[in-house]
Design an enzyme around this catalytic site. Structure first.
Site, PDB file in Angstrom:
ATOM      1  N   ASN A   1      15.571   2.955 -20.092  1.00 31.22           N
ATOM      2  CA  ASN A   1      14.914   4.267 -20.186  1.00 31.22           C
ATOM      3  C   ASN A   1      13.411   4.054 -20.374  1.00 31.22           C
ATOM      4  O   ASN A   1      12.974   3.662 -21.445  1.00 31.22           O
ATOM      5  CB  ASN A   1      15.512   5.033 -21.380  1.00 31.22           C
ATOM      6  CG  ASN A   1      14.777   6.326 -21.670  1.00 31.22           C
ATOM      7  OD1 ASN A   1      14.038   6.844 -20.831  1.00 31.22           O
ATOM      8  ND2 ASN A   1      14.973   6.850 -22.867  1.00 31.22           N
ATOM      9  N   TRP A   2      12.662   4.333 -19.311  1.00 29.58           N
ATOM     10  CA  TRP A   2      11.207   4.077 -19.376  1.00 29.58           C
ATOM     11  C   TRP A   2      10.456   5.145 -20.158  1.00 29.58           C
ATOM     12  O   TRP A   2       9.282   4.994 -20.424  1.00 29.58           O
ATOM     13  CB  TRP A   2      10.624   4.017 -17.963  1.00 29.58           C
ATOM     14  CG  TRP A   2      11.154   2.907 -17.104  1.00 29.58           C
ATOM     15  CD1 TRP A   2      12.045   1.934 -17.451  1.00 29.58           C
ATOM     16  CD2 TRP A   2      10.818   2.664 -15.730  1.00 29.58           C
ATOM     17  NE1 TRP A   2      12.279   1.104 -16.383  1.00 29.58           N
ATOM     18  CE2 TRP A   2      11.535   1.533 -15.311  1.00 29.58           C
ATOM     19  CE3 TRP A   2       9.978   3.297 -14.820  1.00 29.58           C
ATOM     20  CZ2 TRP A   2      11.431   1.021 -14.022  1.00 29.58           C
ATOM     21  CZ3 TRP A   2       9.875   2.798 -13.533  1.00 29.58           C
ATOM     22  CH2 TRP A   2      10.597   1.665 -13.137  1.00 29.58           C
ATOM     23  N   LYS A   3      11.120   6.247 -20.443  1.00 33.04           N
ATOM     24  CA  LYS A   3      10.458   7.395 -21.100  1.00 33.04           C
ATOM     25  C   LYS A   3       9.233   7.806 -20.279  1.00 33.04           C
ATOM     26  O   LYS A   3       9.255   7.656 -19.062  1.00 33.04           O
ATOM     27  CB  LYS A   3      10.100   7.055 -22.552  1.00 33.04           C
ATOM     28  CG  LYS A   3      11.289   6.441 -23.293  1.00 33.04           C
ATOM     29  CD  LYS A   3      11.099   6.389 -24.769  1.00 33.04           C
ATOM     30  CE  LYS A   3      12.235   5.605 -25.394  1.00 33.04           C
ATOM     31  NZ  LYS A   3      12.334   5.798 -26.822  1.00 33.04           N
TER      32      LYS A   3
ATOM     33  N   HIS B   1      19.102  12.959 -25.065  1.00 34.29           N
ATOM     34  CA  HIS B   1      18.387  11.888 -25.780  1.00 34.29           C
ATOM     35  C   HIS B   1      17.823  12.462 -27.078  1.00 34.29           C
ATOM     36  O   HIS B   1      17.425  13.630 -27.126  1.00 34.29           O
ATOM     37  CB  HIS B   1      17.265  11.329 -24.893  1.00 34.29           C
ATOM     38  CG  HIS B   1      16.662  10.083 -25.449  1.00 34.29           C
ATOM     39  ND1 HIS B   1      15.709  10.114 -26.432  1.00 34.29           N
ATOM     40  CD2 HIS B   1      16.901   8.778 -25.184  1.00 34.29           C
ATOM     41  CE1 HIS B   1      15.389   8.859 -26.748  1.00 34.29           C
ATOM     42  NE2 HIS B   1      16.092   8.035 -25.999  1.00 34.29           N
TER      43      HIS B   1
ATOM     44  N   GLU C   1      15.068  12.202 -28.439  1.00 29.65           N
ATOM     45  CA  GLU C   1      13.713  12.758 -28.328  1.00 29.65           C
ATOM     46  C   GLU C   1      13.756  14.176 -27.773  1.00 29.65           C
ATOM     47  O   GLU C   1      12.929  15.017 -28.128  1.00 29.65           O
ATOM     48  CB  GLU C   1      12.836  11.819 -27.480  1.00 29.65           C
ATOM     49  CG  GLU C   1      12.465  10.568 -28.270  1.00 29.65           C
ATOM     50  CD  GLU C   1      12.196   9.327 -27.445  1.00 29.65           C
ATOM     51  OE1 GLU C   1      11.986   9.421 -26.231  1.00 29.65           O
ATOM     52  OE2 GLU C   1      12.218   8.228 -28.045  1.00 29.65           O
TER      53      GLU C   1
ATOM     54  N   GLU D   1      23.136   6.027 -30.138  1.00 24.94           N
ATOM     55  CA  GLU D   1      21.778   5.635 -30.489  1.00 24.94           C
ATOM     56  C   GLU D   1      21.426   6.176 -31.871  1.00 24.94           C
ATOM     57  O   GLU D   1      21.035   7.343 -32.001  1.00 24.94           O
ATOM     58  CB  GLU D   1      20.788   6.196 -29.470  1.00 24.94           C
ATOM     59  CG  GLU D   1      21.025   5.728 -28.060  1.00 24.94           C
ATOM     60  CD  GLU D   1      19.737   5.778 -27.253  1.00 24.94           C
ATOM     61  OE1 GLU D   1      19.329   4.725 -26.770  1.00 24.94           O
ATOM     62  OE2 GLU D   1      19.136   6.854 -27.141  1.00 24.94           O
TER      63      GLU D   1
ATOM     64  N   GLY E   1      12.917   2.837 -31.142  1.00 23.10           N
ATOM     65  CA  GLY E   1      11.479   2.599 -31.090  1.00 23.10           C
ATOM     66  C   GLY E   1      10.894   2.160 -32.417  1.00 23.10           C
ATOM     67  O   GLY E   1       9.675   2.161 -32.606  1.00 23.10           O
TER      68      GLY E   1
ATOM     69  N   SER F   1      16.243  -0.288 -30.175  1.00 24.05           N
ATOM     70  CA  SER F   1      15.509  -1.553 -30.339  1.00 24.05           C
ATOM     71  C   SER F   1      16.287  -2.764 -29.832  1.00 24.05           C
ATOM     72  O   SER F   1      16.219  -3.842 -30.425  1.00 24.05           O
ATOM     73  CB  SER F   1      15.075  -1.738 -31.796  1.00 24.05           C
ATOM     74  OG  SER F   1      14.220  -0.674 -32.195  1.00 24.05           O
TER      75      SER F   1
ATOM     76  N   GLY G   1      15.037   1.100 -24.402  1.00 20.69           N
ATOM     77  CA  GLY G   1      13.766   1.794 -24.222  1.00 20.69           C
ATOM     78  C   GLY G   1      12.646   0.812 -23.959  1.00 20.69           C
ATOM     79  O   GLY G   1      12.502   0.260 -22.866  1.00 20.69           O
ATOM     80  N   GLY G   2      11.862   0.534 -25.004  1.00 17.91           N
ATOM     81  CA  GLY G   2      10.649  -0.284 -24.876  1.00 17.91           C
ATOM     82  C   GLY G   2      10.840  -1.583 -24.106  1.00 17.91           C
ATOM     83  O   GLY G   2      10.011  -1.937 -23.248  1.00 17.91           O
TER      84      GLY G   2
HETATM   85  C1  PEP Z   1      15.805   4.766 -26.189  1.00 18.73           C
HETATM   86  O1  PEP Z   1      14.784   5.319 -25.869  1.00 18.73           O
HETATM   87  O2  PEP Z   1      16.900   5.261 -25.847  1.00 18.73           O
HETATM   88  C2  PEP Z   1      15.733   3.533 -26.968  1.00 18.73           C
HETATM   89  C3  PEP Z   1      16.841   2.984 -27.388  1.00 18.73           C
HETATM   90  O3  PEP Z   1      14.478   3.028 -27.222  1.00 18.73           O
HETATM   91  P1  PEP Z   1      14.112   1.588 -27.881  1.00 18.73           P
HETATM   92  O4  PEP Z   1      14.943   0.564 -27.155  1.00 18.73           O
HETATM   93  O5  PEP Z   1      12.652   1.415 -27.608  1.00 18.73           O
HETATM   94  O6  PEP Z   1      14.460   1.660 -29.314  1.00 18.73           O
END
Ligand code: PEP
Length: 265
Positions: free
Chosen positions: A12-14, A104, A106, A176, A182, A222, A243-244
């Site tokens: 997930n690039w956001k 999600h 967010e 999640e 993040g 993460s 994500g990141g």
């Molecule tokens: C996400 O955005 O779904 C996520 C898990 O982000 P990160 O891996 O950066 O914690």
């Protein structure tokens, strides 16, 4: 008994990377995995870019016949009409999109998406043959109170309300924990297993053992190449929503190759 679910690694690039950068990253990712003679049949690799990148990613994937899949970060609950700024499931389907992230944390937090809206989006995605990646998971206060399982299962109930067994079986759920997204905080593999296993149990109650066995339950929060293998070693974890760490081709490729890591490293 070993399960037959193909692991799924979804990045997930956001709100990162424009369409030029998207093309570059997908090329590099496919090349890195191919270069390592990665067996794409052992793990499904999916990128989830911003909407504005999807056409470029589609063109690249089609032209170079890449084995990387792609998805959208959200989908409208509506099919068409006066919904400024929204993107319908049919529009995504025309772009060859096979997955859509729904609910999600967010979007739940920043856009006040509730379980009813998440459920409507799940229906819209499935109606256009797009597999929803349904995000569920508790915040820190709920985890501290020890209520993570009941809280998350209530979100599962909301997302699957009115969904047939056939549609449920092709859906994906991403557990999640919000406190791990993040932040660099990772749930322990046992924490991930506790809730992912409970989610599978709930699917068996809502539908059947067959549906519960078919649905892929991902962990997200993460995830990195250094911790993915120990999380993936857990029985009810079928992949990761990343994500990141999905913004770097080599790191995401290393996550996809978790099967060659030593657990605990
Ligand atoms: C996400 O955005 O779904 C996520 C898990 O982000 P990160 O891996 O950066 O914690």
């Amino acid at each position: 008994m070993a399960n037959t679910r193909t692991p799924l690694m979804a990045g997930n690039w956001k709100m990162n990377l424009d369409h030029h950068q998207a093309t570059h990253l997908v090329q590099k990712l496919a090349w890195t995995l191919k270069d390592a003679k990665h067996d794409f049949s052992a793990v499904e690799v999916v990128v989830v870019p911003p909407f504005t990148d999807l056409r470029s990613v589609q063109t690249l994937v089609d032209a170079d016949r890449l084995e990387v899949g792609y998805g959208a970060q959200d989908v409208s609950a509506h099919s068409k009409g006066a919904y400024t700024g929204e993107i319908s499931a049919t529009m995504l389907s025309k772009l060859g999109v096979s997955y859509a992230v729904v609910g999600h944390s967010e979007r739940r937090q920043l856009h006040a998406e509730d379980d009813a809206l998440v459920g409507a989006k799940v229906k819209a995605a499935l109606g256009a043959d797009i597999i929803p990646i349904i995000c569920v998971g508790e915040g820190l206060e709920i985890r501290r109170a020890g209520d993570q399982v009941s809280y998350t299962l209530a979100q599962v109930d909301g997302a699957f309300d009115g969904i047939s067994a056939e549609d449920a079986a092709r859906s994906v759920i991403a557990y999640e924990p919000v406190w791990a997204i993040g932040t660099g905080e990772v749930a322990t593999p046992d924490d991930a297993q506790e809730v992912c296993g409970a989610i599978r149990g709930r699917l068996a109650e809502l539908y059947s053992a067959e549906v519960a066995d078919a649905v892929r339950v991902l962990y997200g929060g993460s995830v990195k190449s250094s911790n993915v293998a120990s999380i993936m070693a857990k029985h009810d974890v079928d992949g990761a929503l990343v994500g990141g760490a999905s913004l770097e081709a080599e790191e995401f490729a290393a996550i996809a190759r978790y099967q060659s890591h030593q657990v605990g490293l």
